[in-house]
Design a protein around this motif. Structure first.
Motif, mmCIF file in Angstrom:
data_model
loop_
_atom_site.group_PDB
_atom_site.id
_atom_site.type_symbol
_atom_site.label_atom_id
_atom_site.label_comp_id
_atom_site.label_asym_id
_atom_site.label_seq_id
_atom_site.Cartn_x
_atom_site.Cartn_y
_atom_site.Cartn_z
ATOM 1 N N ASP A 102 23.487 49.062 27.696
ATOM 2 C CA ASP A 102 23.045 50.015 27.004
ATOM 3 C C ASP A 102 23.316 49.142 25.496
ATOM 4 N N ASN A 161 9.192 58.558 26.512
ATOM 5 C CA ASN A 161 10.037 58.225 27.644
ATOM 6 C C ASN A 161 9.405 58.690 28.956
ATOM 7 N N SER A 165 15.544 59.247 22.937
ATOM 8 C CA SER A 165 16.614 57.970 22.920
ATOM 9 C C SER A 165 17.553 57.847 21.741
ATOM 10 N N ALA A 177 16.350 59.251 30.276
ATOM 11 C CA ALA A 177 16.046 59.451 28.797
ATOM 12 C C ALA A 177 15.125 60.530 28.579
#
Lengths: 95, 493
Positions: free
Chosen positions: B239, B322, B210, B207
């Motif tokens: 996902d 992330n 995102s 990521a």
């Protein structure tokens, strides 16, 4: 200047990044340049505009709560920089 | 093996494999010979997967020999960007912090490649964590543009793009957060497709931003893009932002007529900030479309000039969050000799991340920090809505939008390396599609005076990849820009 060395030191701490004095000097100018460029957003009146974080309409995604096999412990630990038994090993957390 | 075999497309290659004109094993061996010869000048790969690739090739030859059912990509050598997880193959994100990381699982897209019998030949170079537009920010090597090795291939999927352009892979996967598939495709003279946000599962893609990240394809022509998208598109329960909408047949009907299609030309993308060779090529391409019966309509996307500013807040805010996971605890690099846990985090990150990644994490944390959130992150999220609304309004009048992919052809290595802001402006034409979540493709549409490839970008509404591919294919069929290849020095040729 929109930001100074003190701001860089503060955000470096938030980011858990250590910087040398030369690096601080470099970043303060570069980040200041970028922030000055970003200033242009203030030309727009957005009082009545809603923020978006996702552009495709996705709401809560539900699924069946069922048991699935997960990655075996020994495989998960294969990438550990340091481990002991079934655990990741780290320096002492509580003094 | 003649150079011709390296220059053909993946769908042409598959026909040769099926008709038994050539064998996958032979092809794979020759490809690795070619890679060994050419790669030192291009530097597109971080790691090669030779043994496994040859094993897979043997398996495919056996399947074809026995008349067994084979996958859509049977025998096609494919490269995968090194920020997409491959089980038991190093996945570094071109970062020192993930130097020794070996994923215990395959990304959804990699699983799909394997199910369709593709041959994964290696992991390609990128700007560290996909943060960059030139592939100069890699922690390992600088990838060179096959058309002129003094120039960048674009980025961040520069390794994947250069590999396909140089015949070092027949297809490749990349990722596109602000143009990282389309821009390098343009600079390397190939086809780069970024699907709609949610069309392809991001499971196993490391990521970055995102709400913007999407896996895309790098191919030699539009038909190959359709084939590869067919393989990777779809809902994946791992996902939750991948969508349930059925995947249409992208391959059959790709040659549909574009008679009457309305093409929007946004004036904001045809300004004096764009190189004249690029402008001329795209304008000439519009004449081709007119000849094919499309209607050219002038439109406006009035908030275009704010896109880069919005992007560098939103993407970096998401990145700062992330990338907090790289702390030296569970995987990746850890510093030595630490005084405590916080010290371990900070030193691990300082030693493991490169300059651009640090810059972006700090910018992101600044934009999210107490007292600045409203002024930066919230403001940017609102302007993002205005940019999305621009597209919604435009698509009420037109079927697609055509504009340049990159404001300039490939620039020289080092030319923009010391000015982050100037580098960020490389993505000025591609960023808006990520902010709006719509699909986009870059296809070759000309060459600059120096002989460098130029790309044209086509955008459509959410989930209209089929139409996007048809419009792109209609142009490709009428032109030969995609057939021109860079001249590479190698004895196999």
């Amino acid at each position: 200047m929109k930001i100074g060395i003190k701001d860089i030191e503060y955000i470096a701490t938030l980011s858990r990044i250590e910087l040398s004095d030369t690096e601080k000097e470099m970043y303060v100018h570069q980040i200041d340049d970028i922030l000055s460029y970003i200033e242009k957003l203030n030309k727009l009146n957005t009082e009545k505009v809603k923020p978006v974080t996702h552009t495709v309409n996705i709401n809560n995604v539900f699924r069946e709560d069922r048991l699935e096999t997960s990655t075996p412990l020994e495989v998960v630990l294969l990438n550990a920089p340091s481990k002991m038994g079934a655990f990741f090993k780290v320096p002492k957390v509580i003094e | 093996m003649s150079l011709k075999l390296l220059e053909i497309t993946a769908h042409q290659l598959k026909e040769k494999l099926l008709s038994r004109e050539i064998q996958a094993t032979f092809l794979t061996k020759k490809l690795f010979e070619w890679i060994k010869e050419i790669e030192p000048n291009i530097q597109s790969y971080i790691s090669l997967n030779e043994d496994e690739a040859l094993e897979k090739a043997k398996e495919i030859d056996r399947k074809i020999e026995n008349g067994e059912k084979i996958g859509l990509l049977a025998g096609v050598p494919i490269a995968v960007k090194d920020n997409i997880c491959t089980k038991n193959i190093h996945t570094t994100c071109a970062s020192k912090i993930l130097k020794n990381f070996i994923p215990p699982y395959d990304a959804y897209v990699v699983k799909r490649l394997k199910e369709e019998d593709a041959i994964i030949i290696g992991k390609t170079n990128l700007d560290e964590f996909a943060m960059g537009s030139s592939t100069e920010n890699s922690g390992y090597k600088i990838t060179r543009n096959p058309w002129d090795t003094e120039r960048v291939p674009g980025g961040s999927s520069g390794g994947s793009s250069a590999a396909v352009a140089a015949g070092l892979a027949y297809m490749a996967l990349g990722s596109d957060t602000g143009g990282s598939v389309r821009q390098p495709a343009a600079l390397c003279g190939i086809v780069g497709l970024k699907p709609t946000y949610g069309r392809v599962s991001r499971y196993g893609l490391v990521a970055f931003g995102s709400s913007l990240d999407q896996i895309g394809t790098l191919t030699k022509d539009v038909r190959d893009a359709a084939v590869l998208l067919q393989v990777i598109a779809g809902k994946d329960s791992y996902d939750s932002t991948s969508v349930q909408i059925p995947v249409p047949d992208y391959i059959n009907g790709i040659d549909a007529s574009i008679q009457g299609v309305k093409i929007g030309i946004p004036q904001e993308y045809f300004t004096n900030g764009i190189n004249t060779d690029v402008l001329d090529s795209v304008k000439n391409a519009l004449k081709v479309y007119e000849r094919l019966g499309a209607k050219i309509v002038d439109i406006s996307l009035p908030h275009t000039e704010y896109a880069v500013a919005v992007y560098y807040i939103v993407a970096n805010a998401e990145a700062s969050s992330n990338l907090a996971r790289y702390d030296g605890v569970k995987y990746g690099y850890r510093t030595n000799d630490v005084r405590g846990i916080i010290d371990m985090y900070s030193r691990t990150r300082s030693e493991g991340f490169g300059n651009e990644v640090k810059r972006r994490i700090m910018l992101g944390n600044y934009a999210l920090s107490s007292g600045y959130y409203d002024a930066y992150y919230l403001k940017a999220s609102k302007v993002r809505n205005l940019i999305k609304n621009d597209f919604d309004a435009a698509f009420e009048k037109v079927d697609c939008i055509v504009c340049p992919t990159s404001p300039v052809p490939a620039f020289k290595i080092g030319e923009r390396a010391n000015n982050p802001l100037e580098m960020y402006l490389s993505d000025i034409c591609t960023i808006p599609a990520n902010l709006a979540g719509i699909p986009g493709i870059s296809i070759p549409c000309g060459f600059s005076k120096e002989g460098l490839p130029i790309g044209m970008q086509i955008l459509t509404r959410h989930f209209e990849e089929k139409k996007l591919l048809q419009i792109a294919y209609a142009f490709e069929r009428e032109t030969d820009f995609h057939l021109k290849k860079p001249v590479l020095k190698g004895s196999i040729a």
